[in-house]
Design an enzyme around this catalytic site. Structure first.
Site, PDB file in Angstrom:
ATOM      1  N   GLY A   1       0.420   4.435   0.835  1.00 56.57           N
ATOM      2  CA  GLY A   1      -0.709   4.996   1.587  1.00 56.57           C
ATOM      3  C   GLY A   1      -0.460   6.434   1.994  1.00 56.57           C
ATOM      4  O   GLY A   1      -1.350   7.288   1.907  1.00 56.57           O
TER       5      GLY A   1
ATOM      6  N   TYR B   1       0.990 -14.015  -1.494  1.00 52.11           N
ATOM      7  CA  TYR B   1       0.722 -12.570  -1.663  1.00 52.11           C
ATOM      8  C   TYR B   1      -0.091 -12.343  -2.951  1.00 52.11           C
ATOM      9  O   TYR B   1      -1.107 -11.631  -2.944  1.00 52.11           O
ATOM     10  CB  TYR B   1       2.042 -11.811  -1.722  1.00 52.11           C
ATOM     11  CG  TYR B   1       1.908 -10.365  -2.145  1.00 52.11           C
ATOM     12  CD1 TYR B   1       1.436  -9.398  -1.255  1.00 52.11           C
ATOM     13  CD2 TYR B   1       2.239  -9.950  -3.441  1.00 52.11           C
ATOM     14  CE1 TYR B   1       1.311  -8.062  -1.643  1.00 52.11           C
ATOM     15  CE2 TYR B   1       2.120  -8.623  -3.835  1.00 52.11           C
ATOM     16  CZ  TYR B   1       1.650  -7.686  -2.932  1.00 52.11           C
ATOM     17  OH  TYR B   1       1.527  -6.368  -3.330  1.00 52.11           O
TER      18      TYR B   1
ATOM     19  N   THR C   1      -6.138   3.296   4.701  1.00 51.09           N
ATOM     20  CA  THR C   1      -5.553   2.352   5.653  1.00 51.09           C
ATOM     21  C   THR C   1      -4.052   2.230   5.380  1.00 51.09           C
ATOM     22  O   THR C   1      -3.600   2.365   4.236  1.00 51.09           O
ATOM     23  CB  THR C   1      -6.232   0.965   5.580  1.00 51.09           C
ATOM     24  OG1 THR C   1      -5.966   0.360   4.315  1.00 51.09           O
ATOM     25  CG2 THR C   1      -7.733   1.078   5.814  1.00 51.09           C
ATOM     26  N   GLY C   2      -3.286   1.995   6.437  1.00 47.82           N
ATOM     27  CA  GLY C   2      -1.840   1.842   6.288  1.00 47.82           C
ATOM     28  C   GLY C   2      -1.213   3.054   5.645  1.00 47.82           C
ATOM     29  O   GLY C   2      -0.520   2.946   4.625  1.00 47.82           O
ATOM     30  N   SER C   3      -1.440   4.231   6.271  1.00 49.26           N
ATOM     31  CA  SER C   3      -1.000   5.465   5.595  1.00 49.26           C
ATOM     32  C   SER C   3       0.081   6.233   6.361  1.00 49.26           C
ATOM     33  O   SER C   3       0.278   7.416   6.118  1.00 49.26           O
ATOM     34  CB  SER C   3      -2.209   6.362   5.305  1.00 49.26           C
ATOM     35  OG  SER C   3      -3.072   6.408   6.408  1.00 49.26           O
ATOM     36  N   THR C   4       0.799   5.545   7.249  1.00 46.82           N
ATOM     37  CA  THR C   4       1.904   6.243   7.923  1.00 46.82           C
ATOM     38  C   THR C   4       3.174   6.210   7.071  1.00 46.82           C
ATOM     39  O   THR C   4       4.151   6.879   7.405  1.00 46.82           O
ATOM     40  CB  THR C   4       2.215   5.616   9.303  1.00 46.82           C
ATOM     41  OG1 THR C   4       2.500   4.232   9.110  1.00 46.82           O
ATOM     42  CG2 THR C   4       1.075   5.793  10.267  1.00 46.82           C
ATOM     43  N   SER C   5       3.167   5.420   5.997  1.00 51.47           N
ATOM     44  CA  SER C   5       4.343   5.415   5.104  1.00 51.47           C
ATOM     45  C   SER C   5       3.940   4.917   3.718  1.00 51.47           C
ATOM     46  O   SER C   5       2.780   4.561   3.487  1.00 51.47           O
ATOM     47  CB  SER C   5       5.472   4.551   5.683  1.00 51.47           C
ATOM     48  OG  SER C   5       5.153   3.190   5.555  1.00 51.47           O
ATOM     49  N   GLY C   6       4.914   4.911   2.825  1.00 49.86           N
ATOM     50  CA  GLY C   6       4.760   4.276   1.509  1.00 49.86           C
ATOM     51  C   GLY C   6       3.638   4.824   0.643  1.00 49.86           C
ATOM     52  O   GLY C   6       3.346   6.025   0.624  1.00 49.86           O
TER      53      GLY C   6
ATOM     54  N   SER D   1      -2.263  -5.266  -7.047  1.00 50.53           N
ATOM     55  CA  SER D   1      -0.909  -5.289  -7.621  1.00 50.53           C
ATOM     56  C   SER D   1      -0.956  -5.972  -8.977  1.00 50.53           C
ATOM     57  O   SER D   1      -1.856  -6.784  -9.242  1.00 50.53           O
ATOM     58  CB  SER D   1      -0.006  -6.093  -6.687  1.00 50.53           C
ATOM     59  OG  SER D   1       1.188  -6.451  -7.341  1.00 50.53           O
TER      60      SER D   1
HETATM   61  N1  LIG Z   1       5.559  -1.266  -2.844  1.00 43.29           N
HETATM   62  C1  LIG Z   1       5.294  -2.062  -3.870  1.00 43.29           C
HETATM   63  O1  LIG Z   1       6.177  -2.455  -4.657  1.00 43.29           O
HETATM   64  C2  LIG Z   1       3.880  -2.497  -4.122  1.00 43.29           C
HETATM   65  C3  LIG Z   1       3.584  -3.084  -5.361  1.00 43.29           C
HETATM   66  C4  LIG Z   1       2.265  -3.473  -5.604  1.00 43.29           C
HETATM   67  C5  LIG Z   1       1.294  -3.287  -4.632  1.00 43.29           C
HETATM   68  N2  LIG Z   1       1.636  -2.728  -3.436  1.00 43.29           N
HETATM   69  C6  LIG Z   1       0.605  -2.608  -2.410  1.00 43.29           C
HETATM   70  O2  LIG Z   1       0.576  -1.282  -1.906  1.00 43.29           O
HETATM   71  C7  LIG Z   1       0.159  -1.318  -0.537  1.00 43.29           C
HETATM   72  C8  LIG Z   1       1.144  -0.496   0.294  1.00 43.29           C
HETATM   73  O3  LIG Z   1       2.447  -1.015   0.137  1.00 43.29           O
HETATM   74  P1  LIG Z   1       3.737  -0.218   0.652  1.00 43.29           P
HETATM   75  O4  LIG Z   1       4.886  -0.751  -0.117  1.00 43.29           O
HETATM   76  O5  LIG Z   1       3.458   1.223   0.671  1.00 43.29           O
HETATM   77  O6  LIG Z   1       3.827  -0.769   2.156  1.00 43.29           O
HETATM   78  P2  LIG Z   1       4.722  -0.284   3.374  1.00 43.29           P
HETATM   79  O7  LIG Z   1       5.759   0.691   2.943  1.00 43.29           O
HETATM   80  O8  LIG Z   1       5.173  -1.540   4.050  1.00 43.29           O
HETATM   81  O9  LIG Z   1       3.671   0.480   4.292  1.00 43.29           O
HETATM   82  C9  LIG Z   1       2.677  -0.254   4.925  1.00 43.29           C
HETATM   83  C10 LIG Z   1       1.795   0.673   5.731  1.00 43.29           C
HETATM   84  O10 LIG Z   1       0.783  -0.114   6.353  1.00 43.29           O
HETATM   85  C11 LIG Z   1       0.812   0.096   7.764  1.00 43.29           C
HETATM   86  N3  LIG Z   1       0.458  -1.186   8.391  1.00 43.29           N
HETATM   87  C12 LIG Z   1       1.111  -2.352   8.290  1.00 43.29           C
HETATM   88  N4  LIG Z   1       0.451  -3.315   8.959  1.00 43.29           N
HETATM   89  C13 LIG Z   1      -0.655  -2.734   9.454  1.00 43.29           C
HETATM   90  C14 LIG Z   1      -1.744  -3.208  10.225  1.00 43.29           C
HETATM   91  N5  LIG Z   1      -1.804  -4.471  10.636  1.00 43.29           N
HETATM   92  N6  LIG Z   1      -2.732  -2.346  10.563  1.00 43.29           N
HETATM   93  C15 LIG Z   1      -2.682  -1.038  10.186  1.00 43.29           C
HETATM   94  N7  LIG Z   1      -1.661  -0.538   9.450  1.00 43.29           N
HETATM   95  C16 LIG Z   1      -0.666  -1.370   9.096  1.00 43.29           C
HETATM   96  C17 LIG Z   1       2.226   0.580   8.075  1.00 43.29           C
HETATM   97  O11 LIG Z   1       2.214   1.428   9.194  1.00 43.29           O
HETATM   98  P3  LIG Z   1       2.758   1.046  10.661  1.00 43.29           P
HETATM   99  O12 LIG Z   1       4.046   0.309  10.465  1.00 43.29           O
HETATM  100  O13 LIG Z   1       2.884   2.400  11.285  1.00 43.29           O
HETATM  101  O14 LIG Z   1       1.688   0.197  11.256  1.00 43.29           O
HETATM  102  C18 LIG Z   1       2.510   1.408   6.828  1.00 43.29           C
HETATM  103  O15 LIG Z   1       1.930   2.696   6.956  1.00 43.29           O
HETATM  104  C19 LIG Z   1       0.085  -2.784  -0.135  1.00 43.29           C
HETATM  105  O16 LIG Z   1      -1.236  -3.234  -0.208  1.00 43.29           O
HETATM  106  C20 LIG Z   1       0.925  -3.476  -1.195  1.00 43.29           C
HETATM  107  O17 LIG Z   1       0.533  -4.814  -1.414  1.00 43.29           O
HETATM  108  C21 LIG Z   1       2.909  -2.321  -3.163  1.00 43.29           C
END
Ligand SMILES: NC(=O)c1ccc[n+]([C@@H]2O[C@H](COP(=O)([O-])OP(=O)(O)OC[C@H]3O[C@@H](n4cnc5c(N)ncnc54)[C@H](OP(=O)(O)O)[C@@H]3O)[C@@H](O)[C@H]2O)c1
Length: 264
Positions: free
Chosen positions: A20, A154, A13-18, A141
């Site tokens: 995922g 969060y 889920t949420g795999s278009t960036s970051g 996290s």
């Molecule tokens: N980055 C960090 O520092 C960090 C640290 C600890 C844990 N995490 C966890 O890792 C996970 C990913 O974080 P990230 O930093 O990679 O996030 P991100 O860069 O904001 O990417 C979020 C992804 O989720 C998709 N998305 C957002 N809302 C959505 C929705 N309602 N339905 C379906 N897709 C949705 C976005 O795609 P679209 O915009 O195309 O919808 C995007 O692909 C999260 O659970 C976060 O809590 C991150």
């Protein structure tokens, strides 16, 4: 190392960036078939197109902040095949003082960060148990065990994911299904860049300065002393998704850059 997941169908889920997207990439590289998800059809199409040359990839646009969106994702995934690997990655984060977070903001965040995983796991896990093989990973996290007062709402969602994963794992006793959570470090992603940009704008600094200053602040216990890369996180998650990780179940697996100051 061969992780023995060739031909398995994975939904991230949420795999278009970051994070995922990095997990999806590495699953594909391991020969798994991967379903990409995000809210916008356009972004999903761009990523599925980009991944065509790596392996078998599908895209499903669905906003999984609602039960209806999650149901749509589930049905569309079922039409592709039985999902063997579910990575509950989607999540939103922001700094907001506890006293300013409204009830509706709490509910919205809880629905996206926690309930999306509940809805999809409830739909997909019974089949995994039936077929006696499955992998579910919740992307939690370090904030789930070291609650950050600047993002308490969060942090609570992340603690809940850890509890959920452990409780679900109890239901897999004696089967080939595992459920784990990953305690992820601060990681450099698009989401983090947007998040730091907002803070930088309000405090007269720059994102670049914040990128390093973040780790010098009081109370920041990172041993890594930098943001992790998405690949560093994905390597651990893909291992948890693999056949080779069959003895890891119910674990809150750290990939936290050494932030959590405890032995266990
Ligand atoms: N980055 C960090 O520092 C960090 C640290 C600890 C844990 N995490 C966890 O890792 C996970 C990913 O974080 P990230 O930093 O990679 O996030 P991100 O860069 O904001 O990417 C979020 C992804 O989720 C998709 N998305 C957002 N809302 C959505 C929705 N309602 N339905 C379906 N897709 C949705 C976005 O795609 P679209 O915009 O195309 O919808 C995007 O692909 C999260 O659970 C976060 O809590 C991150």
């Amino acid at each position: 190392m061969d992780l023995h997941i060739k031909g398995k169908l994975a939904l991230v889920t949420g795999s278009t960036s970051g994070v995922g997207k990095a997990i999806a990439t590495k699953l594909l590289e391991e020969g798994a078939h991967v379903i990409i998800n995000g809210r916008s059809q356009k972004r999903v199409d761009v990523v599925t197109q980009e991944f065509q040359s790596i392996g078998t990839v599908y895209g499903i646009a669905a906003d999984i902040a609602t039960a209806v969106g999650a149901e749509h994702l589930f049905s569309a995934a079922q039409a592709i095949g039985n999902v063997d690997i579910l990575v509950n990655n989607v999540g939103f984060f922001e700094f907001k003082p506890f006293f300013q977070v409204t009830d509706s903001e709490w509910s919205k965040l809880f629905d996206l960060n926690v309930m999306s995983g509940v809805w999809l796991t409830r739909a997909l896990m019974p089949r995994m148990l039936e077929q006696n093989w499955g992998r579910i990973v919740f992307i939690a996290s370090e904030a789930g065990v070291k609650p950050n007062p600047e993002m308490l709402h969060y942090s609570v969602t992340k603690t809940t994911q850890i509890a959920l994963a452990r409780g679900l794992a109890e239901m897999t006793k004696g089967t080939g299904v595992t459920v784990n959570s990953a305690l992820v470090a601060p990681t450099w992603t698009e989401g983090v860049e947007v998040f730091l940009n907002k803070i930088a704008q309000g405090s007269g600094t720059t994102v670049d300065a914040m990128k390093t200053d973040y780790f010098k602040a009081d109370g920041v216990t990172s041993l890594l002393q930098r943001f992790a890369t998405v690949d560093e996180i994905a390597d651990l998650v893909v291992f948890l998704c693999s056949e080779n990780a069959s003895a890891i179940n119910g674990a809150a697996q750290r990939v936290d850059g050494g932030i959590i100051r405890s032995i266990l």
